[in-house]
Write an enzyme that holds these catalytic residues in place. Sequence first.
Site, PDB file in Angstrom:
ATOM      1  N   SER A 246      41.690  38.021  34.841  1.00  0.00           N
ATOM      2  CA  SER A 246      41.823  38.869  33.653  1.00  0.00           C
ATOM      3  C   SER A 246      40.865  38.408  32.555  1.00  0.00           C
ATOM      4  O   SER A 246      40.452  37.248  32.532  1.00  0.00           O
ATOM      5  CB  SER A 246      43.265  38.812  33.157  1.00  0.00           C
ATOM      6  OG  SER A 246      43.587  37.469  32.864  1.00  0.00           O
TER       7      SER A 246
ATOM      8  N   LYS B 135      40.718  27.229  44.045  1.00  0.00           N
ATOM      9  CA  LYS B 135      42.066  27.292  43.464  1.00  0.00           C
ATOM     10  C   LYS B 135      42.469  28.758  43.548  1.00  0.00           C
ATOM     11  O   LYS B 135      42.110  29.584  42.714  1.00  0.00           O
ATOM     12  CB  LYS B 135      42.028  26.817  42.005  1.00  0.00           C
ATOM     13  CG  LYS B 135      43.345  26.275  41.452  1.00  0.00           C
ATOM     14  CD  LYS B 135      44.522  27.219  41.547  1.00  0.00           C
ATOM     15  CE  LYS B 135      44.558  28.256  40.453  1.00  0.00           C
ATOM     16  NZ  LYS B 135      45.639  29.272  40.649  1.00  0.00           N
TER      17      LYS B 135
ATOM     18  N   GLU C  65      48.228  31.740  42.689  1.00  0.00           N
ATOM     19  CA  GLU C  65      49.515  31.188  43.141  1.00  0.00           C
ATOM     20  C   GLU C  65      50.442  32.287  43.650  1.00  0.00           C
ATOM     21  O   GLU C  65      51.485  32.011  44.228  1.00  0.00           O
ATOM     22  CB  GLU C  65      50.174  30.387  42.003  1.00  0.00           C
ATOM     23  CG  GLU C  65      50.565  31.176  40.755  1.00  0.00           C
ATOM     24  CD  GLU C  65      49.399  31.390  39.766  1.00  0.00           C
ATOM     25  OE1 GLU C  65      48.239  31.522  40.207  1.00  0.00           O
ATOM     26  OE2 GLU C  65      49.666  31.460  38.556  1.00  0.00           O
TER      27      GLU C  65
ATOM     28  N   CYS D  98      40.039  45.705  40.354  1.00  0.00           N
ATOM     29  CA  CYS D  98      39.248  45.674  39.115  1.00  0.00           C
ATOM     30  C   CYS D  98      38.277  46.841  39.072  1.00  0.00           C
ATOM     31  O   CYS D  98      37.719  47.142  38.027  1.00  0.00           O
ATOM     32  CB  CYS D  98      38.489  44.371  38.998  1.00  0.00           C
ATOM     33  SG  CYS D  98      37.214  44.231  40.238  1.00  0.00           S
TER      34      CYS D  98
ATOM     35  N   GLU E 179      44.072  47.447  29.933  1.00  0.00           N
ATOM     36  CA  GLU E 179      43.932  47.496  31.397  1.00  0.00           C
ATOM     37  C   GLU E 179      45.354  47.498  31.952  1.00  0.00           C
ATOM     38  O   GLU E 179      46.086  46.521  31.782  1.00  0.00           O
ATOM     39  CB  GLU E 179      43.176  46.263  31.906  1.00  0.00           C
ATOM     40  CG  GLU E 179      43.082  46.259  33.422  1.00  0.00           C
ATOM     41  CD  GLU E 179      42.415  45.011  34.002  1.00  0.00           C
ATOM     42  OE1 GLU E 179      42.672  43.900  33.528  1.00  0.00           O
ATOM     43  OE2 GLU E 179      41.663  45.177  34.979  1.00  0.00           O
TER      44      GLU E 179
ATOM     45  N   PHE F  89      44.893  37.366  42.172  1.00  0.00           N
ATOM     46  CA  PHE F  89      45.818  37.735  43.250  1.00  0.00           C
ATOM     47  C   PHE F  89      45.367  38.958  44.035  1.00  0.00           C
ATOM     48  O   PHE F  89      45.776  39.161  45.173  1.00  0.00           O
ATOM     49  CB  PHE F  89      47.235  37.975  42.676  1.00  0.00           C
ATOM     50  CG  PHE F  89      47.409  39.337  42.056  1.00  0.00           C
ATOM     51  CD1 PHE F  89      47.684  40.456  42.839  1.00  0.00           C
ATOM     52  CD2 PHE F  89      47.288  39.533  40.681  1.00  0.00           C
ATOM     53  CE1 PHE F  89      47.832  41.715  42.283  1.00  0.00           C
ATOM     54  CE2 PHE F  89      47.423  40.787  40.111  1.00  0.00           C
ATOM     55  CZ  PHE F  89      47.702  41.878  40.919  1.00  0.00           C
TER      56      PHE F  89
HETATM   57  P1  NAD Z   1      44.746  36.071  36.105  1.00  0.00           P
HETATM   58  O1  NAD Z   1      43.699  35.969  35.061  1.00  0.00           O
HETATM   59  O2  NAD Z   1      46.169  36.071  35.677  1.00  0.00           O
HETATM   60  O3  NAD Z   1      44.611  34.863  37.168  1.00  0.00           O
HETATM   61  C1  NAD Z   1      43.386  34.557  37.789  1.00  0.00           C
HETATM   62  C2  NAD Z   1      43.356  33.070  38.120  1.00  0.00           C
HETATM   63  O4  NAD Z   1      43.434  32.315  36.915  1.00  0.00           O
HETATM   64  C3  NAD Z   1      44.535  32.609  38.984  1.00  0.00           C
HETATM   65  O5  NAD Z   1      44.060  31.691  39.934  1.00  0.00           O
HETATM   66  C4  NAD Z   1      45.480  31.959  37.981  1.00  0.00           C
HETATM   67  O6  NAD Z   1      46.231  30.909  38.541  1.00  0.00           O
HETATM   68  C5  NAD Z   1      44.542  31.431  36.918  1.00  0.00           C
HETATM   69  N1  NAD Z   1      45.114  31.454  35.570  1.00  0.00           N
HETATM   70  C6  NAD Z   1      45.981  32.383  35.067  1.00  0.00           C
HETATM   71  N2  NAD Z   1      46.272  32.111  33.774  1.00  0.00           N
HETATM   72  C7  NAD Z   1      45.573  30.999  33.450  1.00  0.00           C
HETATM   73  C8  NAD Z   1      45.454  30.236  32.263  1.00  0.00           C
HETATM   74  N3  NAD Z   1      46.099  30.564  31.158  1.00  0.00           N
HETATM   75  N4  NAD Z   1      44.665  29.149  32.278  1.00  0.00           N
HETATM   76  C9  NAD Z   1      43.984  28.805  33.390  1.00  0.00           C
HETATM   77  N5  NAD Z   1      44.063  29.490  34.552  1.00  0.00           N
HETATM   78  C10 NAD Z   1      44.843  30.584  34.592  1.00  0.00           C
HETATM   79  O7  NAD Z   1      44.409  37.379  36.953  1.00  0.00           O
HETATM   80  P2  NAD Z   1      45.268  38.054  38.119  1.00  0.00           P
HETATM   81  O8  NAD Z   1      46.470  38.692  37.517  1.00  0.00           O
HETATM   82  O9  NAD Z   1      45.443  37.121  39.260  1.00  0.00           O
HETATM   83  O10 NAD Z   1      44.242  39.177  38.612  1.00  0.00           O
HETATM   84  C11 NAD Z   1      44.136  40.440  38.019  1.00  0.00           C
HETATM   85  C12 NAD Z   1      43.025  40.485  36.990  1.00  0.00           C
HETATM   86  O11 NAD Z   1      41.786  40.107  37.607  1.00  0.00           O
HETATM   87  C13 NAD Z   1      42.767  41.874  36.447  1.00  0.00           C
HETATM   88  O12 NAD Z   1      42.509  41.767  35.060  1.00  0.00           O
HETATM   89  C14 NAD Z   1      41.533  42.352  37.186  1.00  0.00           C
HETATM   90  O13 NAD Z   1      40.771  43.326  36.527  1.00  0.00           O
HETATM   91  C15 NAD Z   1      40.784  41.072  37.314  1.00  0.00           C
HETATM   92  N6  NAD Z   1      39.823  41.124  38.418  1.00  0.00           N
HETATM   93  C16 NAD Z   1      38.501  41.233  38.089  1.00  0.00           C
HETATM   94  C17 NAD Z   1      37.563  41.331  39.100  1.00  0.00           C
HETATM   95  C18 NAD Z   1      36.113  41.442  38.765  1.00  0.00           C
HETATM   96  O14 NAD Z   1      35.322  41.307  39.680  1.00  0.00           O
HETATM   97  N7  NAD Z   1      35.705  41.660  37.530  1.00  0.00           N
HETATM   98  C19 NAD Z   1      37.969  41.317  40.448  1.00  0.00           C
HETATM   99  C20 NAD Z   1      39.321  41.191  40.733  1.00  0.00           C
HETATM  100  C21 NAD Z   1      40.241  41.094  39.699  1.00  0.00           C
END
Ligand code: NAD
Length: 502
Positions: free
Chosen positions: A232, A179, A182, A287, A387, A155
């Site tokens: 994450s 994808k 959401e 991040c 985090e 997000f």
């Molecule tokens: P998230 O992991 O909750 O979601 C990321 C994506 O995965 C979304 O599209 C979501 O729909 C999907 N998703 C979520 N849970 C899932 C599951 N159980 N099974 C399959 N798909 C699933 O992350 P977020 O809250 O959207 O973003 C924040 C996180 O992203 C933080 O931990 C941040 O550090 C990390 N991030 C990392 C970087 C990097 O480059 N390393 C960059 C941006 C964000």
Amino acid sequence: MTVAAGLRSVNHWVTGQRVASTSGRTGVVWNPATGEPQAHVDFASAEEVDRVVAAAEAAFPPWRATALSRRSEILFKLRELVDANRREIARLLSSEHGKTIADAMGEVARGLENIEFACGVPQLLKGGFSEQASRGVDVYQIRQPLGVVAGITPFNFPAMVPMWMFANAIACGNTFVLKPSEKDPSPSLFIAELLQRAGLPDGVFNVVQGDKVAVDRLLDHPSVKAVSFVGSTPVAKYIYETATRNGKRVQALGGAKNHMLVLPDADIDMAADAAVSAAYGSAGERCMAISVVLAVGNVAEPLIGAIRERMAKIKVGSGDEEGVEMGPLITREHRDRVASYVADAAGEGASVIVDGREDASSRRSGFFLGTSLIDNVKPGMRCYEDEIFGPVLGVVRVNTYDEALRLINENPYGNGTAIFTRDGGAARQFQFDADAGMVGINVPIPVPVAYYSFGGWKSSLFGDLHMYGPEGIQFYTKAKVVTSRWPDPGTSKVDLGFPQMR
Ligand code: NAD
């Protein structure tokens, strides 16, 4: 809660048009600044994902056969369209994410860099050529696209992170299924329309909206050849393990806990400016945000004083209000979770010196939380180990550089880290020692420019290749080596020995 009917719907984008879901499942897109729902987003069923992948599969053969100059021309046009629509994209993503318009403009600018890089695809795909590897034999390498590739994005950068992925993926001749998160899905459709206006053939770029159901189908669909993920760490690990088990190429970037090491000789004002910008920018939902300051020796007192002075001036409010520097968090649940770290810190023996829950903004109806500063943080405390992904900065007081370095290197995450010092030798040693993928020297958020690649180490990245830049081109192509001889009847003979280069 019941969501009012009549809200706009955020649909899929398949073969060049918006397609409404038939799954009967939707999610709510909130307005973080008001706390009100603003849209429904479709949640795809597995069958809908199959239809999207089929569209991308059908578009692949003609797209991979499209001339490099034509692909480059389309990307140039996209570059112009994104540039002309910067404000519109920024406004749209700010309305769903909550970040300020200025911050959103920065996001679009950093995403645009990746499109600019991909415009150079004819140069980027040049292989090597060895003439006369043997007598009359030439050997050369070409890089070919993989087929249908998927991107699953978080997000916090709803425009930039998709650009990290799709620009190189389609430039290399793949077709792409995005994808998006959401929580803020609308920029994906706006970008899809710009790609169409740039002349991209329908089906080359598709969007499937959804949750775990859509992700899981992408992870096991046999026609999806590669998966790029950013999100994450627990989900990144799951994506990596599942998709590699299914034979796919995967790069899965996870979470972070970025430490900023401040040596006693550092410029205090510069270090404080950097700590405040990197900890509270985008409400800490980056991040590459700084979440821990490692204050070495006697730097702690003046540094904390300078940070507090700056914190007092931060204006929190709706991302589109004039003069606002920090917006709300993404959801109510996330805001409450972040606040719980501040609530627990004192009980764990830390000192909460600025409590964001007491900020006036925290009483507004949106998902606001003011900035927090926690001193005397120590390993083992919840606020150190997790985090937090919110506007909370912890200060760990250490006596020496070695003590600080040990904390950085023992941390399970290894995304980014930074050192603040006036000593070139110390900075160079840090660059040598630090166990992290991206290092800043007097730079708090060292996000690489688009012609390098982005990626952390340890639990911040699962897979071998970093994202975008040269490693992105490598990720989205497979190498083929051709050994060629053109018949010269005079030299042809039967030889059952193992071929040798002579
Ligand atoms: P998230 O992991 O909750 O979601 C990321 C994506 O995965 C979304 O599209 C979501 O729909 C999907 N998703 C979520 N849970 C899932 C599951 N159980 N099974 C399959 N798909 C699933 O992350 P977020 O809250 O959207 O973003 C924040 C996180 O992203 C933080 O931990 C941040 O550090 C990390 N991030 C990392 C970087 C990097 O480059 N390393 C960059 C941006 C964000």
